[in-house]
Design a protein around this motif. Structure first.
Motif, PDB file in Angstrom:
ATOM      1  N   LEU A 101       0.834  -1.204   0.000  1.00  0.00           N
ATOM      2  CA  LEU A 101       0.000   0.000   0.000  1.00  0.00           C
ATOM      3  C   LEU A 101       0.866   1.251   0.000  1.00  0.00           C
ATOM      4  CD1 LEU A 101      -2.820   1.364   0.247  1.00  0.00           C
ATOM      5  CD2 LEU A 101      -2.528   1.249   2.736  1.00  0.00           C
ATOM      6  N   ALA A 102       0.588   2.141  -0.958  1.00  0.00           N
ATOM      7  CA  ALA A 102       1.156   3.492  -0.973  1.00  0.00           C
ATOM      8  C   ALA A 102       0.009   4.466  -0.746  1.00  0.00           C
ATOM      9  CB  ALA A 102       1.846   3.778  -2.300  1.00  0.00           C
ATOM     10  N   VAL A 103       0.307   5.577  -0.068  1.00  0.00           N
ATOM     11  CA  VAL A 103      -0.743   6.526   0.309  1.00  0.00           C
ATOM     12  C   VAL A 103      -0.390   7.919  -0.200  1.00  0.00           C
ATOM     13  CG1 VAL A 103      -2.084   7.502   2.219  1.00  0.00           C
ATOM     14  CG2 VAL A 103      -1.189   5.158   2.389  1.00  0.00           C
ATOM     15  N   TYR A 104      -1.348   8.541  -0.883  1.00  0.00           N
ATOM     16  CA  TYR A 104      -1.218   9.925  -1.375  1.00  0.00           C
ATOM     17  C   TYR A 104      -2.393  10.706  -0.786  1.00  0.00           C
ATOM     18  CZ  TYR A 104      -0.889  13.760  -4.864  1.00  0.00           C
ATOM     19  OH  TYR A 104      -0.769  14.982  -5.498  1.00  0.00           O
ATOM     20  N   THR A 105      -2.087  11.590   0.156  1.00  0.00           N
ATOM     21  CA  THR A 105      -3.127  12.365   0.824  1.00  0.00           C
ATOM     22  C   THR A 105      -2.861  13.849   0.635  1.00  0.00           C
ATOM     23  OG1 THR A 105      -3.258  10.645   2.529  1.00  0.00           O
ATOM     24  CG2 THR A 105      -4.411  12.723   2.961  1.00  0.00           C
ATOM     25  N   PHE A 120       7.243  11.381  -4.671  1.00  0.00           N
ATOM     26  CA  PHE A 120       6.393  10.192  -4.766  1.00  0.00           C
ATOM     27  C   PHE A 120       7.231   8.992  -5.209  1.00  0.00           C
ATOM     28  CE2 PHE A 120       3.284   7.410  -6.904  1.00  0.00           C
ATOM     29  CZ  PHE A 120       2.402   7.209  -5.845  1.00  0.00           C
ATOM     30  N   GLU A 121       8.122   9.201  -6.170  1.00  0.00           N
ATOM     31  CA  GLU A 121       9.022   8.126  -6.612  1.00  0.00           C
ATOM     32  C   GLU A 121       9.925   7.684  -5.469  1.00  0.00           C
ATOM     33  OE1 GLU A 121      11.824   5.574  -8.522  1.00  0.00           O
ATOM     34  OE2 GLU A 121       9.675   5.999  -8.709  1.00  0.00           O
ATOM     35  N   ASP A 122      10.437   8.633  -4.702  1.00  0.00           N
ATOM     36  CA  ASP A 122      11.309   8.293  -3.588  1.00  0.00           C
ATOM     37  C   ASP A 122      10.571   7.426  -2.581  1.00  0.00           C
ATOM     38  OD1 ASP A 122      14.048   8.761  -2.722  1.00  0.00           O
ATOM     39  OD2 ASP A 122      13.154   9.714  -0.969  1.00  0.00           O
ATOM     40  N   CYS A 123       9.280   7.716  -2.410  1.00  0.00           N
ATOM     41  CA  CYS A 123       8.449   6.936  -1.498  1.00  0.00           C
ATOM     42  C   CYS A 123       8.177   5.543  -2.066  1.00  0.00           C
ATOM     43  CB  CYS A 123       7.133   7.683  -1.274  1.00  0.00           C
ATOM     44  SG  CYS A 123       6.343   7.353   0.299  1.00  0.00           S
ATOM     45  N   MET A 124       7.918   5.481  -3.366  1.00  0.00           N
ATOM     46  CA  MET A 124       7.542   4.221  -4.006  1.00  0.00           C
ATOM     47  C   MET A 124       8.711   3.248  -4.132  1.00  0.00           C
ATOM     48  SD  MET A 124       4.311   4.038  -4.887  1.00  0.00           S
ATOM     49  CE  MET A 124       4.221   2.940  -6.298  1.00  0.00           C
ATOM     50  N   ARG A 125       9.939   3.733  -4.030  1.00  0.00           N
ATOM     51  CA  ARG A 125      11.114   2.883  -4.236  1.00  0.00           C
ATOM     52  C   ARG A 125      11.186   1.753  -3.208  1.00  0.00           C
ATOM     53  NH1 ARG A 125      15.386   4.942  -7.313  1.00  0.00           N
ATOM     54  NH2 ARG A 125      16.961   4.113  -5.902  1.00  0.00           N
ATOM     55  N   VAL A 126      10.508   1.923  -2.069  1.00  0.00           N
ATOM     56  CA  VAL A 126      10.549   0.882  -1.036  1.00  0.00           C
ATOM     57  C   VAL A 126       9.321  -0.024  -1.110  1.00  0.00           C
ATOM     58  CG1 VAL A 126      11.958   2.273   0.504  1.00  0.00           C
ATOM     59  CG2 VAL A 126       9.464   2.409   0.676  1.00  0.00           C
ATOM     60  N   THR A 155       0.283  20.573  10.653  1.00  0.00           N
ATOM     61  CA  THR A 155       1.674  20.834  10.274  1.00  0.00           C
ATOM     62  C   THR A 155       1.734  22.094   9.424  1.00  0.00           C
ATOM     63  OG1 THR A 155       2.142  18.458  10.272  1.00  0.00           O
ATOM     64  CG2 THR A 155       3.706  19.894   9.118  1.00  0.00           C
ATOM     65  N   PRO A 156       2.459  23.131   9.843  1.00  0.00           N
ATOM     66  CA  PRO A 156       2.489  24.391   9.080  1.00  0.00           C
ATOM     67  C   PRO A 156       2.900  24.179   7.629  1.00  0.00           C
ATOM     68  CG  PRO A 156       3.523  24.688  11.221  1.00  0.00           C
ATOM     69  CD  PRO A 156       3.261  23.212  11.072  1.00  0.00           C
ATOM     70  N   ASN A 157       2.094  24.758   6.715  1.00  0.00           N
ATOM     71  CA  ASN A 157       2.380  24.776   5.270  1.00  0.00           C
ATOM     72  C   ASN A 157       2.367  23.392   4.618  1.00  0.00           C
ATOM     73  OD1 ASN A 157       2.953  27.654   5.401  1.00  0.00           O
ATOM     74  ND2 ASN A 157       4.893  27.088   6.347  1.00  0.00           N
ATOM     75  N   ALA A 158       1.839  22.384   5.297  1.00  0.00           N
ATOM     76  CA  ALA A 158       1.815  21.034   4.724  1.00  0.00           C
ATOM     77  C   ALA A 158       0.718  20.937   3.671  1.00  0.00           C
ATOM     78  CB  ALA A 158       1.597  19.991   5.813  1.00  0.00           C
ATOM     79  N   ALA A 159       1.101  20.521   2.459  1.00  0.00           N
ATOM     80  CA  ALA A 159       0.138  20.407   1.357  1.00  0.00           C
ATOM     81  C   ALA A 159      -0.215  18.960   1.050  1.00  0.00           C
ATOM     82  CB  ALA A 159       0.697  21.073   0.097  1.00  0.00           C
ATOM     83  N   LYS A 160       0.760  18.046   1.176  1.00  0.00           N
ATOM     84  CA  LYS A 160       0.536  16.649   0.820  1.00  0.00           C
ATOM     85  C   LYS A 160       1.379  15.740   1.692  1.00  0.00           C
ATOM     86  CE  LYS A 160       0.075  18.319  -3.787  1.00  0.00           C
ATOM     87  NZ  LYS A 160       0.870  18.709  -4.918  1.00  0.00           N
ATOM     88  N   LEU A 161       0.916  14.496   1.765  1.00  0.00           N
ATOM     89  CA  LEU A 161       1.632  13.480   2.528  1.00  0.00           C
ATOM     90  C   LEU A 161       1.692  12.204   1.692  1.00  0.00           C
ATOM     91  CD1 LEU A 161       2.855  12.469   5.244  1.00  0.00           C
ATOM     92  CD2 LEU A 161       0.520  11.869   5.940  1.00  0.00           C
ATOM     93  N   SER A 196       8.296   4.463   4.508  1.00  0.00           N
ATOM     94  CA  SER A 196       8.709   5.825   4.154  1.00  0.00           C
ATOM     95  C   SER A 196       7.581   6.810   4.401  1.00  0.00           C
ATOM     96  CB  SER A 196       9.132   5.889   2.681  1.00  0.00           C
ATOM     97  OG  SER A 196       8.043   5.527   1.848  1.00  0.00           O
ATOM     98  N   SER A 197       7.959   8.065   4.628  1.00  0.00           N
ATOM     99  CA  SER A 197       6.971   9.128   4.839  1.00  0.00           C
ATOM    100  C   SER A 197       7.572  10.446   4.379  1.00  0.00           C
ATOM    101  CB  SER A 197       6.585   9.218   6.322  1.00  0.00           C
ATOM    102  OG  SER A 197       5.622  10.231   6.526  1.00  0.00           O
ATOM    103  N   THR A 198       6.860  11.140   3.478  1.00  0.00           N
ATOM    104  CA  THR A 198       7.335  12.409   2.941  1.00  0.00           C
ATOM    105  C   THR A 198       6.202  13.425   3.003  1.00  0.00           C
ATOM    106  OG1 THR A 198       8.841  11.292   1.409  1.00  0.00           O
ATOM    107  CG2 THR A 198       8.298  13.599   0.940  1.00  0.00           C
ATOM    108  N   THR A 199       6.482  14.565   3.607  1.00  0.00           N
ATOM    109  CA  THR A 199       5.510  15.654   3.668  1.00  0.00           C
ATOM    110  C   THR A 199       5.949  16.767   2.731  1.00  0.00           C
ATOM    111  OG1 THR A 199       5.118  15.162   6.004  1.00  0.00           O
ATOM    112  CG2 THR A 199       4.303  17.271   5.184  1.00  0.00           C
TER     113      THR A 199
END
Length: 327
Positions: free
Chosen positions: A36-40, A58-64, A275-281, A287-290
């Protein structure tokens, strides 16, 4: 004996929240048997749409995501259709044997396009997709801008032409016509053609695969506005299944699977809103990228972040929902 206070503080920390969401991702994977990959996307950030700069993180997240079968859980208002197709290609490259989309709440416009290219679309009883007719930005006399359907722009011009052909003086429409740039007409037609071409390319290998449904009928409803006139119109599970067939699947709201999906969605939205200025997660089990984007105000000072908002709990499920959990 375990220290309770320090455990609570740890769970409320950003790292603790991330661990909790990744625990939920693992639980969902155990139930589905797929990665499962999550795009929020944040519901309160003005830059939450699908954009070109999404691809590298997103690619960096998907690599795992090391598996041939996988799901993308996406909650997004839409955005750039070209980037949506790029993300779809990235997911299908990783998940070669099976790729599905899970929609906890809404996946509109360009996010709907990603879903249409999946093998299956899993929806909750409150989930929605939407039309994929392209939108364009027009300048208003007030100096502001507004998004309007490219289809409406073309149809408005055709309506003026028909009125003039019926004998109305062209001088009545001269103030309108002088403001229309020819390149804008071409841009609208190209955008509409892209949406149609996208569905013709992806529907047969995506959600319509194995069905007898004609993609041209779906194009008439989702792009040409034969049924769905408004770009933001809700297409719920029942409507989506009627339009797209059996590869649209309802997640039983009384199952652990739906409860884990809904909790993961709520926790993701709450994290973004706090989270200040957070647009996507973007997240996976490893892995987790904001994505954080600061919006600068008119005077050159950063606009304050919006106050945290937690989505309301979903309404009670229907008494006897159809049961078709993901296999």
């Amino acid at each position: 004996m375990h220290p309770v206070f320090s455990a609570i503080i740890d769970e409320c920390s950003p790292a603790g929240q991330t661990r909790k969401r990744q625990e939920l991702i693992k639980k969902i994977q155990e139930l589905t048997g797929r990665k499962l990959a999550v795009y929020t996307a944040s519901p309160s950030h003005p830059m939450s749409g699908i954009m070109q700069f999404d691809a590298p993180p997103f690619e960096d997240c998907m690599r795992v995501c090391d598996g041939s079968k996988g799901d993308l859980m996406i909650n997004s208002p839409g955005g750039d259709a070209n980037t949506a197709e790029k993300i779809l290609n990235m997911c299908r490259f990783r998940f070669t044997e099976e790729f599905n989309v899970i929609i906890p709440n809404y996946a509109k416009s360009a996010a709907t396009m990603i879903a249409l290219g999946a093998d299956k679309v899993f929806m909750g009883y409150l989930s929605e997709i939407g039309p994929v007719d392209p939108q364009i930005t027009v300048n208003l006399p007030t100096g502001q801008t507004q998004l309007i359907p490219a289809r409406a722009y073309i149809q408005g011009l055709e309506d003026i032409r028909d009125r003039v052909n019926r004998g109305e003086p062209v001088t009545i429409y001269a103030p309108i016509l002088v403001q229309i740039r020819p390149e804008m007409i071409a841009f609208c037609r190209d955008a509409i053609d892209f949406s149609k071409d996208f569905l013709r390319r992806w529907l047969p290998q995506g959600v319509l695969k194995g069905t007898a449904i004609n993609p041209e009928g779906v194009i008439k409803e989702l792009v040409e506005g034969e049924r769905y006139k408004s770009h933001g119109q809700v297409i719920n599970y029942n409507d989506a299944k009627s339009l797209l067939g059996d590869n649209v699947v309802l997640i039983d709201p009384n199952t652990d699977l739906w409860n884990f999906i809904w909790e993961l969605y709520l926790r993701s939205i709450q994290f973004l809103n706090s989270t200040p200025n957070a647009a996507k997660l973007f997240e996976t089990e490893k892995s987790s990228t904001t994505i954080q984007v600061m919006i600068v105000g008119l005077l050159g000072t950063p606009s304050p972040p919006p106050p945290p908002r937690l989505p309301a709990s979903p309404p009670s499920p229907p008494a006897s929902p159809p049961s078709s959990p993901p296999s």
